[in-house]
Design a protein around this motif. Structure first.
Motif, PDB file in Angstrom:
ATOM      1  N   GLY A 193      78.949 -69.963  33.527  1.00  8.97           N
ATOM      2  CA  GLY A 193      78.563 -69.967  32.122  1.00  8.97           C
ATOM      3  C   GLY A 193      79.204 -68.882  31.283  1.00  8.97           C
ATOM      4  N   LYS A 194      79.840 -67.912  31.919  1.00  6.89           N
ATOM      5  CA  LYS A 194      80.453 -66.802  31.171  1.00  6.89           C
ATOM      6  C   LYS A 194      81.846 -67.199  30.675  1.00  6.89           C
ATOM      7  N   TYR A 195      82.228 -66.639  29.528  1.00  3.26           N
ATOM      8  CA  TYR A 195      83.541 -66.921  28.931  1.00  3.26           C
ATOM      9  C   TYR A 195      84.543 -65.840  29.325  1.00  3.26           C
ATOM     10  N   SER A 196      85.677 -66.291  29.821  1.00  2.00           N
ATOM     11  CA  SER A 196      86.740 -65.388  30.247  1.00  2.00           C
ATOM     12  C   SER A 196      88.014 -65.676  29.457  1.00  2.00           C
ATOM     13  N   VAL A 197      88.545 -64.663  28.796  1.00  2.00           N
ATOM     14  CA  VAL A 197      89.888 -64.775  28.209  1.00  2.00           C
ATOM     15  C   VAL A 197      90.843 -64.263  29.280  1.00  2.00           C
ATOM     16  N   SER A 198      91.689 -65.158  29.770  1.00  2.00           N
ATOM     17  CA  SER A 198      92.482 -64.869  30.963  1.00  2.00           C
ATOM     18  C   SER A 198      93.965 -65.090  30.721  1.00  2.00           C
ATOM     19  N   THR A 199      94.786 -64.174  31.245  1.00  8.02           N
ATOM     20  CA  THR A 199      96.246 -64.320  31.125  1.00  8.02           C
ATOM     21  C   THR A 199      96.822 -65.111  32.298  1.00  8.02           C
ATOM     22  N   SER A 200      95.963 -65.725  33.104  1.00  8.17           N
ATOM     23  CA  SER A 200      96.432 -66.487  34.270  1.00  8.17           C
ATOM     24  C   SER A 200      96.972 -67.853  33.842  1.00  8.17           C
ATOM     25  N   ASN A 201      97.103 -68.770  34.778  1.00  8.52           N
ATOM     26  CA  ASN A 201      97.831 -70.013  34.500  1.00  8.52           C
ATOM     27  C   ASN A 201      96.986 -71.277  34.471  1.00  8.52           C
ATOM     28  N   ARG A 202      95.745 -71.210  34.953  1.00  7.04           N
ATOM     29  CA  ARG A 202      94.929 -72.426  35.033  1.00  7.04           C
ATOM     30  C   ARG A 202      93.509 -72.173  34.548  1.00  7.04           C
TER      31      ARG A 202
END
Length: 464
Positions: free
Chosen positions: A419-428
């Motif tokens: 349920g948490k929001y993650s801003v991620s620099t990953s690929n998927r």
């Protein structure tokens, strides 16, 4: 056809099976702990050795914790995979860059930075993001575990030759727009299946002006458009990047290598199966809203409405938004963020940490944001400290973790809670990719940094 892809592919053909695949010679095999155990077992069952062990480089990355790496891995599954790789490398006489060694890191970061990935090579690994290595001008692609065994045993692989596509991005990028934004933009235009069956050559002013680190990010994400791989023709930027690296040719061998690498270009009369042209000025900083990397918008844009989605795709669109807890027609600017992840084979390089530091300098981490900043290798970690970026980052309230794949995928301790929001620099950003129920928004290091200091989705240009 005279494309660069044809030149490299044809040079590596051992034989063509009638009405079947091509037997292709492979110059470099990379192995990590997740997709190699069965391959080693297969060799054992058949009483085989690795045909050219000096062409194989192994290291753990997916399961490695990003803290306390000098202690035994707590998770028994991760520990077994990492230990098994070390034991297999010892038994088969392979180069192994173990945890805590200065050579360790994410395999797709370490390969180029050591000069192990070179122009004109064919490169494979049991990992879809092997396309990263295409940035040096190599034909690089992911393979399955049975194919890993095939390459170990014979240094060859059976492959159908993909079709060729050239994507040109002309003009100049605007302020705050980086390679990650270019890749996310292309995915939104082509969709995640738009390049299926193709090998993509990236070209045009934007690509020519990109740093090697930017090209590595762009090529890394080729697979997310469905492409077999993506690459950039080697040029002075490539040579400057490779020169002096540990495994790069030296002395006269360097001069000979560069002379050959200079021939690795698509001819002026090259015919591609498909060509696409885009304008760099059309690209803004990007962020994803859905559960595949093609579901993205500009940072100031709005999530599409149902009317804007093809009827065939509406059911999956609605399902995706339900998972993400978002609505059609909604803006993401100002949306609360719980986690920020800087790292992965997509954005774990020194340039990415410089970008992150440029935004957070003189600011402070938002109180309710958990941030994981994970270098792609120990070499990147060393450079961060040599450049003093660690001081800037730590003064802003952030901690730099130890190298590994980290929160790119839920195979180690760094999992985003449900349920948490993650801003991620990953690929998927697939469902559960960063942890069961995790909600992932893919973005550039600049967008990630802006979210980390404001606690909400923020246009990084406002902080530049």
């Amino acid at each position: 056809m005279n494309t660069l892809f044809d030149k490299i592919w044809d040079k590596h053909v051992v034989q063509i099976v009638k009405d079947g695949p091509t037997q292709l010679y492979i110059d470099r095999l990379y192995c990590h702990e997740v997709t190699s155990p069965q391959a080693f077992d297969g060799l054992r069952r058949r009483g085989l050795k690795c045909f050219r062990p000096d062409h194989i480089i192994c290291m753990p990355d997916h399961n490695t914790p990003t803290h306390d790496q000098d202690k035994p891995i707590a998770d028994p599954v991760s520990k077994k995979q990492v230990d098994t790789l070390a034991a297999n490398c010892k038994e088969f006489g392979l180069t192994h860059y173990g945890m805590m060694s200065q050579d360790n890191g994410i395999i797709h970061v370490v390969g180029p930075e050591k000069g192990l990935s070179l122009p004109g090579m064919t490169i494979v690994c049991g990992d879809s993001h092997t396309s990263t290595h295409g940035a040096v001008g190599a034909v690089a692609f992911g393979i399955g575990t049975s194919e890993v065994e095939m390459v170990m045993a014979s240094e060859c692989i059976l492959q159908q030759k993909p079709k060729s596509m050239r994507i040109k991005i002309n003009g100049n990028l605007r302020k705050g727009v980086v390679a990650k934004d270019v890749a996310l933009y292309l995915m939104s235009k082509l969709t995640t299946s738009g390049a299926t069956g193709y090998f993509v050559e990236y070209a045009g002013d934007v690509v020519e002006n990109m740093s090697m680190e930017g090209r590595l990010t762009l090529c890394n994400l080729s697979i997310e458009m469905g492409a077999r791989g993506g690459f950039v023709a080697p040029d002075e930027t490539t040579f400057e990047y490779i020169k002096g690296r540990q495994y790069a040719p030296k002395g006269d061998e360097w001069d000979k290598a560069v002379a050959y690498w200079n021939t690795l270009k698509s001819g002026a009369d090259a015919v591609f199966d498909k060509e696409l042209v885009f304008d760099g000025a059309d690209i803004e900083p990007r962020i994803t809203y859905g559960t595949n990397p093609g579901m993205g918008i500009s940072i100031t844009g709005t999530i599409p409405t149902l009317d804007e989605i093809d009827e065939a795709g509406r059911a999956s669109f609605v399902k995706s938004l339900q998972y993400m807890g978002l609505n059609p027609g909604e803006k993401l600017l100002g949306h609360k963020v719980d986690y920020v992840f800087l790292g992965a084979c997509t954005n774990g390089r020194i340039e990415d940490f410089r970008a992150f530091a440029s935004i957070v300098k003189g600011r402070h981490k938002a109180a309710d944001v958990v941030a994981w900043l994970v270098p792609g290798s120990w070499a990147v970690d060393k450079q961060i400290r040599e450049e003093g970026l660690d001081k800037v980052i730590e003064a802003a309230g952030f901690e730099i973790r130890q190298p590994g794949c980290s929160a790119c995928l839920a195979m180690n301790d760094d999992k985003i809670p449900a349920g948490k929001y993650s801003v991620s620099t990953s690929n998927r950003n697939f469902e559960g990719r960063q942890g069961p129920g995790a909600r992932t928004m893919l973005a550039s290091p600049l967008v990630a940094a802006a979210a980390a200091v404001t606690g909400v989705i923020t246009d990084p240009r406002e902080l530049m």
